[in-house]
Design an enzyme around this catalytic site. Structure first.
Site: not given
Length: 236
Positions: A152-154, A158, A193
């Protein structure tokens, strides 16, 4: 000082019992900071993720969110392209994770910017690392999804680089669909993001594992613009 063994979930009353010496700060996110530490009893280096002291009224909910991240990371830690959770601790309203390895190449976002800021084409070593990234990231994401988990936040921030190896990190908002019928979710996302999120995430529409794949595609495009400068946005 106590001995911290791999797999431990410690309940402590004083941070001073931990055998860690701070070497340097590695970064800070929305709810946590990360520092490089050395285990003074073994000499081993770790990344120490410290969740800022929780001052809200719902401490139980916050603990559940942290435990969800811990549970997900434990399930994924066997993969070579995913950060390994070594141990955790709770100290009153503070929570910490001991992670390995400490990425000697930093995160992918910084790695790409350093190449661009140098004003020179990528070196042979840079190209080798970035060319490997495509397969490593695709393989890692396939493993994550096989475990019915969405990251959910690649994004490049990260993704870590260690000894030329590409590693996913930060599963703070990941979704574990083990107890659900599918990985599909709806409603307002708890975080995202915008630069890397899929359109359905930004519009609060139904989203699933395909949204992770879209985000990974955005990362691939950024890597390609460094590998092949003519693809950079100013030439499009």
């Amino acid at each position: 000082l106590i001995t911290v063994r791999e797999g431990a979930d410690l309940q402590i009353s004083d941070h001073n019992v931990l055998p860690y010496k701070v070497i340097r700060n590695l970064g800070m996110g929305g709810c946590a900071s990360v520092e490089m530490v050395e285990d003074t009893t073994t000499g081993q280096l770790f990344a120490h993720k410290i969740f800022r002291r929780y001052h809200g009224p719902n401490l139980k909910k916050f603990r559940l969110e942290v435990r969800n991240e811990i549970k997900i990371m434990r399930r994924l830690s066997s993969h070579p392209h995913i950060i390994r959770l070594f141990a955790t601790y709770a100290c009153k309203r503070d929570f910490g994770m001991i992670l390995t390895p400490v990425a000697d190449g930093g995160d992918l976002a910084t790695y790409l910017l350093n190449i661009l800021d140098s004003g020179n084409p990528p070196t042979a070593e840079n190209r080798a690392v970035l060319m490997r990234a495509f397969g490593c990231l695709a393989n890692g994401l396939a493993f994550i999804h096989k475990q019915t988990i969405r990251h959910k936040d690649i994004k490049p921030q990260n993704i870590l680089i260690h000894q030329g190896r590409i590693i996913y990190t930060d599963f703070g908002i990941a979704f574990d669909a083990t107890q659900h019928d599918s990985t599909t979710t709806t409603g307002r996302p708890n975080a995202f993001t915008r630069r890397y999120c899929a359109p359905e995430v930004a519009s609060w529409a139904k989203r699933n594992r395909k949204s992770d794949i879209f985000s990974l595609g955005c990362v691939f495009i950024e890597v390609l613009t460094v590998l092949e400068p003519l693809l950079h946005s100013e030439h499009l």
